[in-house]
Motif scaffolding. Structure first.
Motif, PDB file in Angstrom:
ATOM      1  N   GLN A  36      77.387 -43.325  -4.549  1.00 14.45           N
ATOM      2  CA  GLN A  36      76.947 -42.152  -5.176  1.00 14.45           C
ATOM      3  C   GLN A  36      75.597 -42.045  -5.422  1.00 14.45           C
ATOM      4  O   GLN A  36      74.921 -40.914  -5.276  1.00 14.45           O
ATOM      5  CB  GLN A  36      77.962 -41.661  -6.205  1.00 14.45           C
ATOM      6  CG  GLN A  36      79.274 -41.712  -5.979  1.00 14.45           C
ATOM      7  CD  GLN A  36      80.311 -41.618  -6.935  1.00 14.45           C
ATOM      8  OE1 GLN A  36      79.773 -41.480  -8.004  1.00 14.45           O
ATOM      9  NE2 GLN A  36      81.542 -41.510  -6.897  1.00 14.45           N
ATOM     10  N   ALA A  78      84.372 -44.118 -12.029  1.00 12.63           N
ATOM     11  CA  ALA A  78      83.405 -44.757 -10.619  1.00 12.63           C
ATOM     12  C   ALA A  78      83.096 -46.238 -11.245  1.00 12.63           C
ATOM     13  O   ALA A  78      82.747 -46.580 -12.043  1.00 12.63           O
ATOM     14  CB  ALA A  78      82.096 -44.289 -10.491  1.00 12.63           C
ATOM     15  N   CYS A 123      87.933 -44.740  -1.798  1.00 17.24           N
ATOM     16  CA  CYS A 123      87.949 -45.592  -3.133  1.00 17.24           C
ATOM     17  C   CYS A 123      86.619 -46.630  -3.294  1.00 17.24           C
ATOM     18  O   CYS A 123      86.107 -46.304  -4.082  1.00 17.24           O
ATOM     19  CB  CYS A 123      89.050 -46.797  -3.426  1.00 17.24           C
ATOM     20  SG  CYS A 123      89.128 -47.198  -5.123  1.00 17.24           S
ATOM     21  N   ARG A 156      83.843 -44.514  -4.389  1.00 20.02           N
ATOM     22  CA  ARG A 156      83.728 -44.124  -5.729  1.00 20.02           C
ATOM     23  C   ARG A 156      83.011 -45.169  -6.626  1.00 20.02           C
ATOM     24  O   ARG A 156      83.429 -45.609  -7.761  1.00 20.02           O
ATOM     25  CB  ARG A 156      85.412 -44.050  -6.331  1.00 20.02           C
ATOM     26  CG  ARG A 156      85.915 -42.933  -5.876  1.00 20.02           C
ATOM     27  CD  ARG A 156      87.540 -42.869  -6.292  1.00 20.02           C
ATOM     28  NE  ARG A 156      87.784 -43.333  -7.732  1.00 20.02           N
ATOM     29  CZ  ARG A 156      88.955 -43.218  -7.997  1.00 20.02           C
ATOM     30  NH1 ARG A 156      89.884 -42.919  -7.330  1.00 20.02           N
ATOM     31  NH2 ARG A 156      89.182 -43.700  -9.425  1.00 20.02           N
ATOM     32  N   SER A 157      81.664 -45.343  -6.130  1.00 24.97           N
ATOM     33  CA  SER A 157      80.726 -46.280  -6.664  1.00 24.97           C
ATOM     34  C   SER A 157      79.544 -45.731  -6.854  1.00 24.97           C
ATOM     35  O   SER A 157      79.112 -44.951  -5.888  1.00 24.97           O
ATOM     36  CB  SER A 157      80.765 -47.357  -5.872  1.00 24.97           C
ATOM     37  OG  SER A 157      81.994 -48.119  -5.669  1.00 24.97           O
ATOM     38  N   ARG A 158      79.061 -45.948  -8.077  1.00 27.31           N
ATOM     39  CA  ARG A 158      77.609 -45.742  -8.302  1.00 27.31           C
ATOM     40  C   ARG A 158      76.554 -46.185  -7.348  1.00 27.31           C
ATOM     41  O   ARG A 158      75.783 -45.549  -6.756  1.00 27.31           O
ATOM     42  CB  ARG A 158      77.190 -45.862  -9.524  1.00 27.31           C
ATOM     43  CG  ARG A 158      77.808 -44.774 -10.772  1.00 27.31           C
ATOM     44  CD  ARG A 158      77.368 -44.955 -12.207  1.00 27.31           C
ATOM     45  NE  ARG A 158      78.128 -44.197 -13.207  1.00 27.31           N
ATOM     46  CZ  ARG A 158      79.352 -44.246 -13.627  1.00 27.31           C
ATOM     47  NH1 ARG A 158      79.581 -45.477 -13.545  1.00 27.31           N
ATOM     48  NH2 ARG A 158      80.016 -43.392 -14.294  1.00 27.31           N
TER      49      ARG A 158
END
Ligand SMILES: O=C(O)[C@H](O)[C@@H](O)[C@H](O)[C@H](O)COP(=O)(O)O
Length: 248
Positions: free
Chosen positions: A232, A141, A192, A195-197
């Motif tokens: 996320q 991530a 995509c 897919r990041s905090r």
């Protein structure tokens, strides 16, 4: 600065001016990277193009606290890139470098630039190469995904009503006929980007007020891709007073 506007699963923080926005976002990025490196061996940040993408870099390099970051352990990515030769002044990475990114003690091996036509035969090949780099670098991530937002509500190179915007099952996608020049680009896909905090939207200017309203208050993906990207752990709309004008 007015208080944060809480909204479903995202927080809006309004800054009095564009400069205050850039400076505060840079300080926030230093803290985020220091915190990430305190618990993980490396940190991953994805930068963006456009004026605010370089503005935060200018503020970052001017910040004394920048030295608190172990830059050698930071991986830098781009959410999108114009499909132009390395070093072209219109590339996002070139503009970020010119803003001072290249003065940080980054390990060049950790600065992941999207290949251009000087290294690939097509934007499709460049997207596949970049996707392979994302997969092989093992970033589960991104710690921080920095995104500018266009007046039409686009983020990265995911544009409203554009056939590439809704790409699924891929990490990166080639974008042609971009409504924002240049026409050919490579973009991380929505899945995509998520897919990041943390996802941070960096938005300045009255011309973005309607896009901010749609992004914060909700709008169909086809009309406002920015309304559908969430971190996320955290999603921040970092805006200046003018860009917040339509939030009420
Ligand atoms: O390639 C690009 O142009 C950028 O990646 C793009 O997504 C940009 O971030 C927005 O268009 C906002 O740009 P401004 O901050 O200049 O309005």
């Amino acid at each position: 600065m007015t208080g944060p506007h809480a909204c479903p699963d995202a927080t809006v923080v309004v800054h009095p001016t564009r400069q205050a926005l850039a400076d505060a976002a840079a300080a926030r990025l230093v803290v985020a990277l220091v915190d990430a490196l305190a618990v993980r061996e490396v940190a991953h940040v994805s930068m963006t193009g456009g004026s605010m993408g370089s503005e935060i870099v200018r503020s970052l390099v001017a910040l004394p606290a920048r030295d608190a970051v172990d830059w050698g352990r930071v991986h830098v990515w781009w959410g999108d890139e114009r499909y132009l030769p390395a070093g072209d002044p219109d590339r996002n990475d070139t503009q970020n470098d010119a803003a001072g990114l290249s003065t940080l003690c980054l390990d060049p091996a950790n600065v992941h630039r999207v290949p251009g036509p000087d290294a690939t035969g097509s934007a499709e090949e460049a997207a596949a190469t970049y996707a392979h780099t994302v997969r092989s670098t093992g970033t589960g991530a991104f710690d921080v995904m920095v995104l500018g937002v266009g007046p039409d509500g686009h983020i990265a190179s995911l544009f409203p009503h554009h056939p590439a915007a809704g790409t699924q099952g891929e990490i990166a996608v080639a974008v042609h006929d971009s409504p924002k020049p240049p026409p050919d680009r490579v973009s991380l896909t929505l899945e995509c980007l998520e897919r990041s905090r943390e996802v941070w939207f960096l938005v300045s200017g009255a011309d973005k007020a309607d896009a901010v309203r749609r992004g914060v208050q909700g709008s169909p993906f086809a009309e406002t891709p920015a309304a559908h990207v969430r971190g996320q752990e955290r999603t921040l709309w970092l805006v200046d007073h003018d860009a917040a004008a339509d939030l009420g």
